[in-house]
Design a protein around this motif. Sequence first.
Motif, PDB file in Angstrom:
ATOM      1  N   ASP A  98     -10.971  -3.112  -6.483  1.00  0.00           N
ATOM      2  CA  ASP A  98     -12.337  -2.046  -6.880  1.00  0.00           C
ATOM      3  C   ASP A  98     -13.355  -2.124  -7.445  1.00  0.00           C
ATOM      4  O   ASP A  98     -13.468  -2.714  -8.912  1.00  0.00           O
ATOM      5  CB  ASP A  98     -11.041  -0.987  -7.832  1.00  0.00           C
ATOM      6  CG  ASP A  98     -11.258  -0.085  -8.022  1.00  0.00           C
ATOM      7  OD1 ASP A  98     -12.436  -0.122  -8.132  1.00  0.00           O
ATOM      8  OD2 ASP A  98     -10.950   0.957  -8.671  1.00  0.00           O
ATOM      9  N   LEU A 140       2.436   5.431   3.670  1.00  0.00           N
ATOM     10  CA  LEU A 140       0.601   6.392   3.259  1.00  0.00           C
ATOM     11  C   LEU A 140       1.151   7.472   2.832  1.00  0.00           C
ATOM     12  O   LEU A 140       1.892   8.210   3.519  1.00  0.00           O
ATOM     13  CB  LEU A 140      -0.461   6.133   3.637  1.00  0.00           C
ATOM     14  CG  LEU A 140      -0.683   5.222   3.635  1.00  0.00           C
ATOM     15  CD1 LEU A 140      -1.697   4.230   4.531  1.00  0.00           C
ATOM     16  CD2 LEU A 140      -1.606   3.752   2.463  1.00  0.00           C
ATOM     17  N   ILE A 172       1.010  -1.244   0.102  1.00  0.00           N
ATOM     18  CA  ILE A 172       0.292   0.078   0.107  1.00  0.00           C
ATOM     19  C   ILE A 172       1.018   1.091  -0.162  1.00  0.00           C
ATOM     20  O   ILE A 172       0.129   2.305  -0.049  1.00  0.00           O
ATOM     21  CB  ILE A 172      -1.056  -0.358   1.164  1.00  0.00           C
ATOM     22  CG1 ILE A 172      -0.456  -0.285   2.693  1.00  0.00           C
ATOM     23  CG2 ILE A 172      -1.885  -1.236   1.096  1.00  0.00           C
ATOM     24  CD1 ILE A 172      -0.898   0.296   3.998  1.00  0.00           C
ATOM     25  N   LEU A 191      -8.115  -0.175   1.344  1.00  0.00           N
ATOM     26  CA  LEU A 191      -6.579   0.160   0.495  1.00  0.00           C
ATOM     27  C   LEU A 191      -6.710  -1.109  -0.180  1.00  0.00           C
ATOM     28  O   LEU A 191      -6.416  -0.799  -1.347  1.00  0.00           O
ATOM     29  CB  LEU A 191      -5.688   0.303   0.966  1.00  0.00           C
ATOM     30  CG  LEU A 191      -5.528   1.570   1.551  1.00  0.00           C
ATOM     31  CD1 LEU A 191      -4.265   2.023   2.264  1.00  0.00           C
ATOM     32  CD2 LEU A 191      -6.188   3.044   0.500  1.00  0.00           C
ATOM     33  N   GLU A 234       3.232   3.987  -1.292  1.00  0.00           N
ATOM     34  CA  GLU A 234       2.592   5.824  -1.575  1.00  0.00           C
ATOM     35  C   GLU A 234       1.280   5.419  -2.295  1.00  0.00           C
ATOM     36  O   GLU A 234       0.687   6.200  -3.144  1.00  0.00           O
ATOM     37  CB  GLU A 234       3.595   5.319  -3.113  1.00  0.00           C
ATOM     38  CG  GLU A 234       4.721   5.578  -2.702  1.00  0.00           C
ATOM     39  CD  GLU A 234       5.844   5.019  -3.993  1.00  0.00           C
ATOM     40  OE1 GLU A 234       4.791   5.395  -4.936  1.00  0.00           O
ATOM     41  OE2 GLU A 234       6.561   5.230  -3.452  1.00  0.00           O
ATOM     42  N   THR A 235      -0.061   4.754  -1.621  1.00  0.00           N
ATOM     43  CA  THR A 235      -0.645   5.221  -1.654  1.00  0.00           C
ATOM     44  C   THR A 235      -2.321   6.727  -1.325  1.00  0.00           C
ATOM     45  O   THR A 235      -1.341   6.828   0.001  1.00  0.00           O
ATOM     46  CB  THR A 235      -2.397   3.831  -1.381  1.00  0.00           C
ATOM     47  OG1 THR A 235      -1.674   2.182  -1.786  1.00  0.00           O
ATOM     48  CG2 THR A 235      -3.365   4.779  -1.684  1.00  0.00           C
ATOM     49  N   LYS A 260      -7.902   7.930  -1.774  1.00  0.00           N
ATOM     50  CA  LYS A 260      -7.943   6.415  -1.807  1.00  0.00           C
ATOM     51  C   LYS A 260      -8.600   5.893  -0.083  1.00  0.00           C
ATOM     52  O   LYS A 260      -9.444   5.360   0.553  1.00  0.00           O
ATOM     53  CB  LYS A 260      -7.405   6.289  -2.084  1.00  0.00           C
ATOM     54  CG  LYS A 260      -6.483   5.796  -3.231  1.00  0.00           C
ATOM     55  CD  LYS A 260      -7.179   5.950  -4.267  1.00  0.00           C
ATOM     56  CE  LYS A 260      -6.952   6.303  -5.777  1.00  0.00           C
ATOM     57  NZ  LYS A 260      -7.517   6.308  -6.387  1.00  0.00           N
TER      58      LYS A 260
END
Length: 291
Positions: free
Chosen positions: A289, A195, A174, A285, A176-177, A230
Amino acid sequence: MRFFLLSAAVFALCFGALSSGVLCASQASAESADVTRIVAAENVWGDIATQIGGLKVVVDSILSSPDIDPRQFEPSPAMVLKVKQADLIILNGAGFDSWMDRMAHSKSTIRIASIAGWRDGENPHFWFDPVVVDRVARDIAHQLRLDDSSGSLVSFESDLARLQTRIVRLRQHIRETPIAVTDPLPGRLTEELGLVTENNAFLLAVMNGVEPEPAVVAQFENDLKNGRIKLLIYNPQTAAPSASHLLEVAKEAGVPCMPLTEMLPPGLHWQDWMTQILDGIESYLLKPDPH
């Protein structure tokens, strides 16, 4: 516990005059002498002290409700008395609980900010940092004269190591989300997870106790609506109109919204709470989707 031999005559006199109450009183006195009375400003530190100390401690936590704002809190006379009677005080520091700082100045004190090497302007929510928590657990054990092989410390650090391993593994999926938060409280954990917090200007205003500029709120709102963010982590204790408005915008835009309080929820140990938080972040996360 030490027992002293009494002559038959003295024993008979004691037994006849005071019965078994003498023995009970002496047992209670000896047991209480072996117990360290701890008062923690926040229940999260009180919970960790209880886990480390076990039967060697009696712990009172002053802030135990997620609905209390630590910065606006004023202790009652009963709480002041508990602090005076305590053998050890645990407080967060970093301006988070200055009311406890005032009461604890003449007591043996564990100040978490000092253990963390905190500097002005940094995030004071140290319980979201497993490295700091590990140092605190060891310091508590040291204050209680427990060595590194103490079963309670070993057990706690085993749980903590599992959490750290999970953080490292989750980070791989996860990092760099882009996310957003309405309160800076989870910053130490989200940084460990890699994050990216997109609304730093908004957070800076919150930390300074002022309403964010309209342009800052507008940018935040736009990032929510266009799907850039997100996950929104929000503090349900925050009553600022802008934060409440942005929460509604996020829900309307279909952005996952995850509540997170400052205080340890009732009935949970620190490691259980952290596990729940990681479960939530992972589920939001990493779920498929729908689009």
